[in-house]
Write a protein that holds these residues in place. Sequence first.
Motif, PDB file in Angstrom:
ATOM      1  N   GLY A 109      42.441  46.959  27.398  1.00  0.00           N
ATOM      2  CA  GLY A 109      41.523  45.851  27.152  1.00  0.00           C
ATOM      3  C   GLY A 109      40.700  45.579  28.385  1.00  0.00           C
ATOM      4  N   THR A 110      39.844  44.577  28.322  1.00  0.00           N
ATOM      5  CA  THR A 110      39.069  44.201  29.498  1.00  0.00           C
ATOM      6  C   THR A 110      40.009  43.672  30.570  1.00  0.00           C
ATOM      7  OG1 THR A 110      38.741  41.901  28.803  1.00  0.00           O
ATOM      8  CG2 THR A 110      37.145  43.545  27.994  1.00  0.00           C
ATOM      9  N   PRO A 111      39.581  43.669  31.833  1.00  0.00           N
ATOM     10  CA  PRO A 111      40.440  43.115  32.886  1.00  0.00           C
ATOM     11  C   PRO A 111      40.906  41.695  32.575  1.00  0.00           C
ATOM     12  CG  PRO A 111      38.634  44.315  33.880  1.00  0.00           C
ATOM     13  CD  PRO A 111      38.367  44.297  32.410  1.00  0.00           C
ATOM     14  N   ARG A 112      40.024  40.852  32.042  1.00  0.00           N
ATOM     15  CA  ARG A 112      40.401  39.482  31.707  1.00  0.00           C
ATOM     16  C   ARG A 112      41.439  39.443  30.600  1.00  0.00           C
ATOM     17  NH1 ARG A 112      41.581  35.305  33.972  1.00  0.00           N
ATOM     18  NH2 ARG A 112      39.854  35.834  35.370  1.00  0.00           N
ATOM     19  N   GLU A 113      41.282  40.302  29.571  1.00  0.00           N
ATOM     20  CA  GLU A 113      42.257  40.336  28.480  1.00  0.00           C
ATOM     21  C   GLU A 113      43.632  40.767  28.970  1.00  0.00           C
ATOM     22  OE1 GLU A 113      39.168  41.508  24.831  1.00  0.00           O
ATOM     23  OE2 GLU A 113      40.327  43.066  25.869  1.00  0.00           O
ATOM     24  N   ILE A 114      43.655  41.803  29.800  1.00  0.00           N
ATOM     25  CA  ILE A 114      44.936  42.306  30.303  1.00  0.00           C
ATOM     26  C   ILE A 114      45.623  41.258  31.172  1.00  0.00           C
ATOM     27  CG2 ILE A 114      46.033  44.058  31.768  1.00  0.00           C
ATOM     28  CD1 ILE A 114      45.129  45.204  29.147  1.00  0.00           C
ATOM     29  N   TYR A 115      44.841  40.566  31.987  1.00  0.00           N
ATOM     30  CA  TYR A 115      45.409  39.566  32.891  1.00  0.00           C
ATOM     31  C   TYR A 115      45.886  38.334  32.125  1.00  0.00           C
ATOM     32  CZ  TYR A 115      45.701  36.157  36.706  1.00  0.00           C
ATOM     33  OH  TYR A 115      46.133  35.205  37.598  1.00  0.00           O
ATOM     34  N   SER A 116      45.061  37.830  31.204  1.00  0.00           N
ATOM     35  CA  SER A 116      45.357  36.559  30.538  1.00  0.00           C
ATOM     36  C   SER A 116      46.279  36.711  29.336  1.00  0.00           C
ATOM     37  CB  SER A 116      44.057  35.884  30.080  1.00  0.00           C
ATOM     38  OG  SER A 116      43.212  35.630  31.168  1.00  0.00           O
ATOM     39  N   ASN A 117      46.214  37.854  28.655  1.00  0.00           N
ATOM     40  CA  ASN A 117      46.987  38.045  27.423  1.00  0.00           C
ATOM     41  C   ASN A 117      47.768  39.357  27.455  1.00  0.00           C
ATOM     42  OD1 ASN A 117      46.066  35.654  25.855  1.00  0.00           O
ATOM     43  ND2 ASN A 117      44.076  36.650  26.058  1.00  0.00           N
ATOM     44  N   PRO A 118      48.671  39.517  28.418  1.00  0.00           N
ATOM     45  CA  PRO A 118      49.458  40.758  28.471  1.00  0.00           C
ATOM     46  C   PRO A 118      50.379  40.876  27.266  1.00  0.00           C
ATOM     47  CG  PRO A 118      50.381  39.123  29.966  1.00  0.00           C
ATOM     48  CD  PRO A 118      49.090  38.550  29.455  1.00  0.00           C
ATOM     49  N   ALA A 119      50.549  42.094  26.787  1.00  0.00           N
ATOM     50  CA  ALA A 119      51.363  42.321  25.590  1.00  0.00           C
ATOM     51  C   ALA A 119      52.847  42.195  25.877  1.00  0.00           C
ATOM     52  CB  ALA A 119      51.068  43.707  25.013  1.00  0.00           C
ATOM     53  N   ASN A 120      53.251  42.470  27.113  1.00  0.00           N
ATOM     54  CA  ASN A 120      54.671  42.425  27.450  1.00  0.00           C
ATOM     55  C   ASN A 120      54.855  42.179  28.948  1.00  0.00           C
ATOM     56  OD1 ASN A 120      54.357  45.052  28.736  1.00  0.00           O
ATOM     57  ND2 ASN A 120      54.449  45.933  26.694  1.00  0.00           N
ATOM     58  N   VAL A 121      56.091  42.105  29.368  1.00  0.00           N
ATOM     59  CA  VAL A 121      56.417  41.810  30.764  1.00  0.00           C
ATOM     60  C   VAL A 121      55.869  42.883  31.697  1.00  0.00           C
ATOM     61  CG1 VAL A 121      58.325  41.687  32.415  1.00  0.00           C
ATOM     62  CG2 VAL A 121      58.453  40.403  30.288  1.00  0.00           C
ATOM     63  N   HIS A 122      55.983  44.148  31.285  1.00  0.00           N
ATOM     64  CA  HIS A 122      55.503  45.233  32.143  1.00  0.00           C
ATOM     65  C   HIS A 122      54.010  45.104  32.418  1.00  0.00           C
ATOM     66  CE1 HIS A 122      55.157  49.251  33.894  1.00  0.00           C
ATOM     67  NE2 HIS A 122      54.044  49.359  33.188  1.00  0.00           N
ATOM     68  N   VAL A 123      53.228  44.856  31.392  1.00  0.00           N
ATOM     69  CA  VAL A 123      51.786  44.712  31.554  1.00  0.00           C
ATOM     70  C   VAL A 123      51.481  43.494  32.436  1.00  0.00           C
ATOM     71  CG1 VAL A 123      49.609  44.250  30.368  1.00  0.00           C
ATOM     72  CG2 VAL A 123      51.238  45.878  29.402  1.00  0.00           C
TER      73      VAL A 123
END
Length: 335
Positions: A218-232
Amino acid sequence: MAEVILQGINKNFGETPAVSDLDLVIADGECVVLLGPTGAGKTTTLRLIAGLERPDHGRILIGGYDVAKEAPAGRDVAFVFQQYSLYPHLSVYDNLAFPLRSPARRLDKNEIDRRVREVARMVRIDHKLDNRSTRLSGGEMQRVAIGRALVRRPAIYLMDEPLSSLDAKLRADLRLELKRIQKELGSTLLYVTHDQIEAMTMADRIGILTEGRLAQIGTPREIYSNPANVHVAARLGQPHINLFPANLLPDSKIPAGTQTIGARTEHLDITLGGHVNAHVAWVEHLGDQNHLHIRLGDCKLTTLANPRLPVKPGDPIGLALRNPLYFGADGNRVV
């Protein structure tokens, strides 16, 4: 430039899976950054696209053509390696011109000269064209290595941690240069790094790889704000996200099934005086901000604080949550 599609890619080395069920689309003109630790499958993915490795299963399409069985020379890709890989006996000019003098290119001398000088100006190495590559600084050598890929004008540029051996200041300068060049050219770029700052500042989209699998893209903002799991969640953020048991701090909004709470700096409110439930263990002074190391029960938390916040080691503080991230027992987000 061209769209690049990976469909169901699998690659094992012996019994060790390097890439598993990888599906990835890199749009024409897009910069995608693969982020992950050593052994996550980042470099293997680049080598599979370049043709330096063959997938055990799956398809690789570049510009709509399946190239999974094509030789590297037939794939129209340019690869920038982690090390400079320059020809030491050649000048900067000849290093840049080398890919264009291949019999497969068949470019005339004037066109080669035009491209070399254009790219040399772009990567700001035009004042060193007559120098031997051995008489350059590390940053200049990396500019030449990047420039040698740029003169090709391939379907996709593949870059394998090209800035990792440079000092921090030079890395910061060159990542801005790379992003500027990529936008100017409208080039398709797949960039591999373990550096979250490079990923956040350069990528149109970030793909998080773990053990050969794409955990999220996803976009950097999506990955940072809405991670799918603990690892992400743990891959982005400085300081790293704080992970602690759900019952450690009072929070009336905890969803059912939550086992772990993830709290970044913006998820923690610090108060002085009043209700006290934690204390300052250490303060790292970083100039424009402080890293505050906090002891809360048996847990250690780290957050950013204004350098003017009047706290010192041992001081009691109040700590409260504000819209943190919630994770279940399996490590996945609880919505």
